[in-house]
Design an enzyme around this catalytic site. Structure first.
Site, mmCIF file in Angstrom:
data_model
loop_
_atom_site.group_PDB
_atom_site.id
_atom_site.type_symbol
_atom_site.label_atom_id
_atom_site.label_comp_id
_atom_site.label_asym_id
_atom_site.label_seq_id
_atom_site.Cartn_x
_atom_site.Cartn_y
_atom_site.Cartn_z
ATOM 1 C CD GLU A 83 -4.059 3.584 -4.574
ATOM 2 O OE1 GLU A 83 -3.916 4.812 -4.771
ATOM 3 O OE2 GLU A 83 -3.489 2.989 -3.644
ATOM 4 C CB SER A 95 -0.919 0.016 1.235
ATOM 5 O OG SER A 95 -0.155 -0.109 2.418
ATOM 6 C CG HIS A 100 -3.278 -0.680 -2.311
ATOM 7 N ND1 HIS A 100 -3.500 0.650 -2.021
ATOM 8 C CD2 HIS A 100 -3.448 -1.346 -1.144
ATOM 9 C CE1 HIS A 100 -3.784 0.784 -0.740
ATOM 10 N NE2 HIS A 100 -3.762 -0.411 -0.182
ATOM 11 C CG ASN A 154 -2.224 4.061 2.394
ATOM 12 O OD1 ASN A 154 -3.178 4.306 3.117
ATOM 13 N ND2 ASN A 154 -1.911 2.828 2.030
#
Length: 303
Positions: free
Chosen positions: A170, A124, A158, A208
């Site tokens: 993602e 991530s 992700h 993130n």
């Protein structure tokens, strides 16, 4: 024009929440056989128990039939060594956020598996480019045909936690990733029932790079005594219509995971705005990791 993902058999490394969730959606929605590997027998047992509960819940809600649930469960097979992945068309790594650990796994996969197998990481925040570079065969360089071929099949996929519920994946390309790898990875994520967004290979990607500084800032507010944990979370829930406050969300993600991602942002950019909260570091030191350990910003008594 749609692209076929070509995944006839999938390998998943890691039987924790993320790995099990990826195995679940792959078996239930993409309907592909899944080989599941984890070094911990206890983690495998826990993961499969969770899958049985998820399938039973979906049957009870009428989302799938009992027959479909059994077929999905039968698609998942546990293997004890990575060499059993040799006949897979794609492997998704879902271990903890540790660059060295991931590089070691990808180095092994590159040596053991067919050069046509797509190697995906569920990281991530960690650089896909660095992970891809670890697959260059020993004695070869990045510019050699073997080096180019091996790194071109590495991609970031992700998934979000909990995987069976969250609708997003993602998709992240390393600088070496080929268009074919990207297209097939996207097609596979869609087959798993997900929406797909793309990000460049920067620390934290999109999700993130935005979420973790927000959580970190909330922790700093608590650390400085600006407000109580309850008022911080209530402010975001009622004032911003967030379904969960940032401190509770951090507990659900795992404080160790939050710290690892925040450290990746800090070291990857060199920007002081990403410095992890001291309180976050101390809580991880104390093994107060959130919901999974029973204690974080809130307490979670065992059932």
């Amino acid at each position: 024009m749609s692209v076929a993902h070509g995944v006839r058999r999938l390998g998943v490394i890691g039987a924790g929440q993320m790995g099990l969730g990826i195995a679940f959606v792959s078996a239930v929605h993409a309907k592909v056989p899944v080989l599941l590997h984890d070094r911990s027998a206890a983690q495998v047992k826990s993961g499969l128990s969770l899958m049985d509960k998820l399938l039973a819940k979906d049957v009870a809600k009428g989302k799938i039939t009992q027959e479909a649930a059994k077929e999905a469960r039968d698609r998942v097979t546990v293997v004890d060594e990575l060499k059993h992945f040799r006949d897979t068309d794609m492997v998704v790594e879902a271990v903890s956020e540790n660059l060295g650990l991931k590089q070691g796994i990808f180095r092994t996969l590159s040596a053991e598996l067919s050069p046509k197998t797509i190697l995906a990481t569920n990281t991530s925040s960690i650089s896909i480019t660095k992970i891809a570079a670890s697959t260059i065969p020993e004695g070869k360089t990045a510019s050699d045909p073997e080096g180019q071929q091996s790194t071109s099949r590495v991609v970031g996929l992700h998934f979000f936690n909990p995987v069976p519920v969250m609708k997003l994946v993602e998709l992240i390309a390393a600088v070496q990733t080929s268009k074919e790898t990207l297209d097939r990875a996207r097609a596979f994520a869609i087959a798993c029932g997900k929406e797909v967004t793309s990000s460049q290979d920067v620390p934290g990607f999109v999700a993130n790079a935005l979420l973790m500084p927000f959580i970190n800032e909330a922790i700093m507010c608590l650390e400085k005594g600006v407000a109580t944990r309850e008022d911080i979370d209530k402010t975001l829930k009622l004032g911003m219509n967030h379904p969960m406050g940032p401190l509770q969300l951090a507990d659900f993600i795992g404080l160790d995971t939050c710290l690892a991602i925040q450290q990746t942002l800090y070291t990857g950019t060199g920007d002081s705005k990403y410095r992890p909260s001291v309180l976050l570091e101390r809580m991880v030191d104390a093994q107060w990791l959130g919901k999974k350990s029973g204690k974080g910003f809130y307490d979670y008594p065992s059932q």
